[in-house]
Scaffold this motif. Structure first.
Motif, PDB file in Angstrom:
ATOM      1  N   PRO A  56     -46.919 -18.854  28.570  1.00 46.92           N
ATOM      2  CA  PRO A  56     -45.862 -19.091  27.594  1.00 46.92           C
ATOM      3  C   PRO A  56     -45.156 -17.773  27.334  1.00 46.92           C
ATOM      4  CG  PRO A  56     -47.965 -18.931  26.468  1.00 46.92           C
ATOM      5  CD  PRO A  56     -48.259 -18.824  27.941  1.00 46.92           C
ATOM      6  N   ASP A  57     -44.093 -17.531  28.050  1.00 47.33           N
ATOM      7  CA  ASP A  57     -43.432 -16.236  28.001  1.00 47.33           C
ATOM      8  C   ASP A  57     -42.687 -16.078  26.683  1.00 47.33           C
ATOM      9  OD1 ASP A  57     -42.557 -13.796  28.864  1.00 47.33           O
ATOM     10  OD2 ASP A  57     -40.954 -14.575  30.117  1.00 47.33           O
ATOM     11  N   HIS A  58     -42.923 -14.955  26.040  1.00 44.93           N
ATOM     12  CA  HIS A  58     -42.291 -14.631  24.769  1.00 44.93           C
ATOM     13  C   HIS A  58     -42.631 -15.681  23.717  1.00 44.93           C
ATOM     14  CE1 HIS A  58     -39.077 -11.820  26.766  1.00 44.93           C
ATOM     15  NE2 HIS A  58     -40.312 -11.601  27.165  1.00 44.93           N
ATOM     16  N   GLY A  59     -42.055 -15.522  22.580  1.00 40.72           N
ATOM     17  CA  GLY A  59     -42.300 -16.430  21.471  1.00 40.72           C
ATOM     18  C   GLY A  59     -41.620 -15.878  20.241  1.00 40.72           C
ATOM     19  N   GLN A  60     -41.293 -16.747  19.323  1.00 38.94           N
ATOM     20  CA  GLN A  60     -40.714 -16.293  18.066  1.00 38.94           C
ATOM     21  C   GLN A  60     -41.821 -15.825  17.126  1.00 38.94           C
ATOM     22  OE1 GLN A  60     -38.454 -19.660  16.664  1.00 38.94           O
ATOM     23  NE2 GLN A  60     -36.794 -19.334  18.152  1.00 38.94           N
ATOM     24  N   ASP A  61     -41.527 -14.817  16.329  1.00 39.28           N
ATOM     25  CA  ASP A  61     -42.480 -14.362  15.318  1.00 39.28           C
ATOM     26  C   ASP A  61     -42.406 -15.330  14.137  1.00 39.28           C
ATOM     27  OD1 ASP A  61     -43.358 -11.043  15.548  1.00 39.28           O
ATOM     28  OD2 ASP A  61     -42.037 -11.966  17.027  1.00 39.28           O
ATOM     29  N   ILE A  62     -43.522 -16.023  13.886  1.00 43.29           N
ATOM     30  CA  ILE A  62     -43.586 -17.001  12.804  1.00 43.29           C
ATOM     31  C   ILE A  62     -44.862 -16.773  12.000  1.00 43.29           C
ATOM     32  CG2 ILE A  62     -42.237 -18.746  14.036  1.00 43.29           C
ATOM     33  CD1 ILE A  62     -44.832 -20.169  14.765  1.00 43.29           C
ATOM     34  N   LEU A  63     -44.888 -17.284  10.778  1.00 45.23           N
ATOM     35  CA  LEU A  63     -46.089 -17.240   9.938  1.00 45.23           C
ATOM     36  C   LEU A  63     -46.652 -15.821   9.871  1.00 45.23           C
ATOM     37  CD1 LEU A  63     -47.672 -20.601  11.183  1.00 45.23           C
ATOM     38  CD2 LEU A  63     -46.141 -20.244   9.246  1.00 45.23           C
ATOM     39  N   ASP A  64     -47.931 -15.643  10.199  1.00 46.25           N
ATOM     40  CA  ASP A  64     -48.560 -14.334  10.079  1.00 46.25           C
ATOM     41  C   ASP A  64     -48.149 -13.350  11.169  1.00 46.25           C
ATOM     42  OD1 ASP A  64     -49.845 -15.250   7.859  1.00 46.25           O
ATOM     43  OD2 ASP A  64     -51.809 -15.493   8.787  1.00 46.25           O
ATOM     44  N   ASP A  65     -47.361 -13.818  12.152  1.00 49.12           N
ATOM     45  CA  ASP A  65     -46.813 -12.870  13.123  1.00 49.12           C
ATOM     46  C   ASP A  65     -45.883 -11.865  12.440  1.00 49.12           C
ATOM     47  OD1 ASP A  65     -47.963 -14.078  15.392  1.00 49.12           O
ATOM     48  OD2 ASP A  65     -46.278 -15.460  15.626  1.00 49.12           O
ATOM     49  N   LEU A  66     -45.177 -12.336  11.412  1.00 48.40           N
ATOM     50  CA  LEU A  66     -44.192 -11.504  10.741  1.00 48.40           C
ATOM     51  C   LEU A  66     -44.881 -10.315  10.075  1.00 48.40           C
ATOM     52  CD1 LEU A  66     -42.135 -14.433   9.215  1.00 48.40           C
ATOM     53  CD2 LEU A  66     -41.418 -12.947  11.092  1.00 48.40           C
ATOM     54  N   GLY A  67     -44.453  -9.138  10.442  1.00 48.14           N
ATOM     55  CA  GLY A  67     -45.054  -7.928   9.890  1.00 48.14           C
ATOM     56  C   GLY A  67     -46.256  -7.415  10.647  1.00 48.14           C
TER      57      GLY A  67
ATOM     58  N   PRO B 252     -42.860  -6.468  21.088  1.00 50.37           N
ATOM     59  CA  PRO B 252     -41.708  -7.362  20.930  1.00 50.37           C
ATOM     60  C   PRO B 252     -41.733  -8.515  21.930  1.00 50.37           C
ATOM     61  CG  PRO B 252     -40.996  -5.089  20.757  1.00 50.37           C
ATOM     62  CD  PRO B 252     -42.450  -5.056  21.170  1.00 50.37           C
ATOM     63  N   GLY B 253     -41.576  -9.722  21.404  1.00 46.74           N
ATOM     64  CA  GLY B 253     -41.586 -10.909  22.247  1.00 46.74           C
ATOM     65  C   GLY B 253     -42.964 -11.490  22.486  1.00 46.74           C
ATOM     66  N   TYR B 254     -44.016 -10.800  22.016  1.00 51.29           N
ATOM     67  CA  TYR B 254     -45.380 -11.251  22.324  1.00 51.29           C
ATOM     68  C   TYR B 254     -46.233 -11.430  21.074  1.00 51.29           C
ATOM     69  CZ  TYR B 254     -44.162 -10.516  27.145  1.00 51.29           C
ATOM     70  OH  TYR B 254     -43.547 -10.610  28.360  1.00 51.29           O
ATOM     71  N   PRO B 255     -45.768 -12.248  20.136  1.00 50.98           N
ATOM     72  CA  PRO B 255     -46.572 -12.529  18.944  1.00 50.98           C
ATOM     73  C   PRO B 255     -47.735 -13.466  19.278  1.00 50.98           C
ATOM     74  CG  PRO B 255     -44.661 -13.932  18.947  1.00 50.98           C
ATOM     75  CD  PRO B 255     -44.509 -13.015  20.135  1.00 50.98           C
ATOM     76  N   SER B 256     -48.669 -13.527  18.373  1.00 51.74           N
ATOM     77  CA  SER B 256     -49.835 -14.381  18.581  1.00 51.74           C
ATOM     78  C   SER B 256     -49.514 -15.850  18.305  1.00 51.74           C
ATOM     79  CB  SER B 256     -50.970 -13.904  17.663  1.00 51.74           C
ATOM     80  OG  SER B 256     -52.084 -14.775  17.746  1.00 51.74           O
ATOM     81  N   ILE B 257     -49.036 -16.135  17.100  1.00 55.27           N
ATOM     82  CA  ILE B 257     -48.859 -17.533  16.698  1.00 55.27           C
ATOM     83  C   ILE B 257     -47.657 -18.150  17.401  1.00 55.27           C
ATOM     84  CG2 ILE B 257     -48.546 -19.092  14.736  1.00 55.27           C
ATOM     85  CD1 ILE B 257     -49.854 -16.915  12.999  1.00 55.27           C
ATOM     86  N   GLY B 258     -46.580 -17.385  17.559  1.00 53.51           N
ATOM     87  CA  GLY B 258     -45.403 -17.920  18.242  1.00 53.51           C
ATOM     88  C   GLY B 258     -45.697 -18.330  19.670  1.00 53.51           C
ATOM     89  N   ARG B 259     -46.495 -17.517  20.357  1.00 51.40           N
ATOM     90  CA  ARG B 259     -46.865 -17.890  21.737  1.00 51.40           C
ATOM     91  C   ARG B 259     -47.850 -19.052  21.742  1.00 51.40           C
ATOM     92  NH1 ARG B 259     -48.926 -12.950  25.053  1.00 51.40           N
ATOM     93  NH2 ARG B 259     -49.433 -12.097  23.004  1.00 51.40           N
ATOM     94  N   LEU B 260     -48.761 -19.071  20.774  1.00 47.71           N
ATOM     95  CA  LEU B 260     -49.701 -20.194  20.692  1.00 47.71           C
ATOM     96  C   LEU B 260     -48.948 -21.504  20.495  1.00 47.71           C
ATOM     97  CD1 LEU B 260     -52.482 -21.490  20.433  1.00 47.71           C
ATOM     98  CD2 LEU B 260     -52.502 -20.786  18.024  1.00 47.71           C
ATOM     99  N   LYS B 261     -47.923 -21.482  19.636  1.00 51.08           N
ATOM    100  CA  LYS B 261     -47.094 -22.674  19.431  1.00 51.08           C
ATOM    101  C   LYS B 261     -46.435 -23.083  20.746  1.00 51.08           C
ATOM    102  CE  LYS B 261     -43.069 -24.255  16.703  1.00 51.08           C
ATOM    103  NZ  LYS B 261     -41.920 -24.135  17.640  1.00 51.08           N
ATOM    104  N   GLY B 262     -45.879 -22.097  21.451  1.00 50.75           N
ATOM    105  CA  GLY B 262     -45.242 -22.401  22.728  1.00 50.75           C
ATOM    106  C   GLY B 262     -46.224 -22.960  23.742  1.00 50.75           C
ATOM    107  N   LEU B 263     -47.411 -22.349  23.824  1.00 50.23           N
ATOM    108  CA  LEU B 263     -48.413 -22.828  24.772  1.00 50.23           C
ATOM    109  C   LEU B 263     -48.839 -24.249  24.428  1.00 50.23           C
ATOM    110  CD1 LEU B 263     -50.342 -22.400  27.139  1.00 50.23           C
ATOM    111  CD2 LEU B 263     -51.963 -21.338  25.545  1.00 50.23           C
ATOM    112  N   ALA B 264     -49.004 -24.534  23.138  1.00 49.84           N
ATOM    113  CA  ALA B 264     -49.412 -25.884  22.732  1.00 49.84           C
ATOM    114  C   ALA B 264     -48.351 -26.906  23.126  1.00 49.84           C
ATOM    115  CB  ALA B 264     -49.668 -25.918  21.229  1.00 49.84           C
TER     116      ALA B 264
END
Length: 407
Positions: A359-370, A375-387
């Motif tokens: 799941p390439d890149h992802g938006q910073d959402i929830l606890d990713d913020l801060g 850049p482009g490799y947040p945890s939750i944003g990519r998890l959402k994309g992978l799901a």
């Protein structure tokens, strides 16, 4: 389709445990600390494999390093200048060392100077999430007014030049410094080590080398390394230009299906293949991603599945990173084409029937913020994309629909 996850090593803000919790099946990584042009030794490769195989608390993770991204190609090789022949031999030696360690899928790129380019690394969306964005008038303002590249004005339409002039008038000094940092972040290595003078130097080194020259150098490179990979049973996969249009007067040669077809046909061995990045290629409205997968799929060795939202209909225009199912690429149609290709491979008895994707890149959402991840490799944003991607694969692979894909 094998589910993988990019990991930048022990310094990555996203841990091995996070990858486990995301349910990935393999890891994509590289030895970023080794200087470009140097050999990746067996010891360094084994060290990274051990890091991936070990959880932070010390137990086994059960994960392994599946895809190399990227084994960097030096600027000397791309230009055929300086120490390029030694760098080429080092690349071949690294291939042998990677193969000996069981690594056989190697992603690389042939983009001159900038590996990727964005003007904003944390563009805020209406829902509060942030993402990376390329805004053409802002980039033109950088090119024309901040970098001051000779002939920059001639690279843009009159409309874009006027918009760039207006943008530049609004920039404060800290805005300029931030924009410079964002653009040079795409330089290989640590962004904070590069300046405008460094960028000007790298650009000047490509003066006179147009698309034909750079393409010839890529073909020369592949003519040397692809036979080595073929003999070893390895798969090389070239990543497309990002964005897939000319920038800063530099040649761009892997931006369209025609670009790939020319290189694949010229060095026509199975080891010479494609990293199909739906985000990079999807930034151009004339790139048909499901069709490219249908027509080039036999040589697609690795997939980057991400989406972008184009903000104009121009070939070179502004865009931002969208959620994986919300951009301009029809991700369902693309995955259907991938699964069809995999069915053909299984029928042919190919060992590479399961194509690795991440799941390439992802938006910073929830606890990713801060969290200040890469850049482009947040945890939750990519998890959402992978799901989301996993859901499409699961649905299209279900017996009630799979038979229709396999014919």
């Amino acid at each position: 389709m094998k589910q993988t996850w990019r990991w930048f090593g022990p310094e990555d803000r996203v841990s091995v445990d996070t990858m486990l919790q995301a349910g990935v099946e393999g890891v994509v990584s590289a030895l970023h600390h080794i200087p470009t042009g140097a050999v990746w030794s067996g010891a360094e490769i084994a060290k990274r494999q051990k890091e991936i195989a070990t959880r932070p608390a010390g137990g086994p993770s059960g994960l392994k390093w599946d895809v190399v991204e990227s084994l960097p190609v030096s600027e000397d090789i791309k230009r055929q200048t300086g120490d390029w022949r030694n760098h080429l031999e080092a690349w071949k030696e690294s291939l042998h060392n990677l193969h000996a360690a069981g690594l056989n899928v190697i992603c690389y790129n042939f983009m001159p100077v900038l590996d990727w380019t964005r003007t904003d690394l944390a563009f805020q969306l209406p829902n509060g999430a942030t993402c990376m964005r390329f805004e053409l008038p802002v980039f033109a303002a950088f090119d024309i007014h901040i970098l001051g590249r000779d002939g920059a004005v001639d690279s843009y339409s009159d409309e874009t030049v006027l918009a760039a002039n207006q943008v530049f008038k609004t920039l404060r000094q800290d805005d300029i410094q931030s924009l410079v940092r964002n653009v040079v972040f795409g330089l290989p290595g640590a962004a904070e080590n590069f300046s405008l003078e460094d960028l000007r130097y790298h650009l000047s080194a490509y003066a006179g080398l147009g698309e034909d020259g750079l393409r010839a150098n890529l073909i020369d490179f592949l003519s040397e390394v692809a036979p080595v990979a073929q003999d070893l049973g390895m798969r090389l996969c070239c990543h497309p230009d990002d964005p897939p249009t000319p920038l800063l007067g530099l040649p761009r040669i892997m931006s369209t299906e025609a670009d790939y077809k020319q290189v694949l046909d010229t060095v026509d061995v199975m080891s010479n293949g494609v990293t199909l990045c739906s985000g990079s290629l999807g930034a151009r409205p004339d790139n048909d991603l499901p069709g490219m997968m249908e027509r080039l799929g036999d040589r697609v060795h690795f997939l980057h599945l991400r989406n972008v939202k184009r903000e104009t209909s121009d070939i070179c225009g502004s865009f931002h990173e969208a959620a994986h199912l919300e951009g301009d690429t029809d991700m369902v149609a693309l995955i259907a084409a991938v699964l069809k290709q995999e069915a053909h491979r299984r029928a042919a008895g190919r060992e590479d029937a399961s194509i690795p994707f991440r799941p390439d890149h992802g938006q910073d959402i929830l606890d990713d913020l801060g969290r200040n991840a890469q850049p482009g490799y947040p945890s939750i944003g990519r998890l959402k994309g992978l799901a989301e991607l996993r859901g499409i694969v699961t649905a299209l692979s279900h017996p009630t629909v799979a038979n229709g894909l396999n014919h």
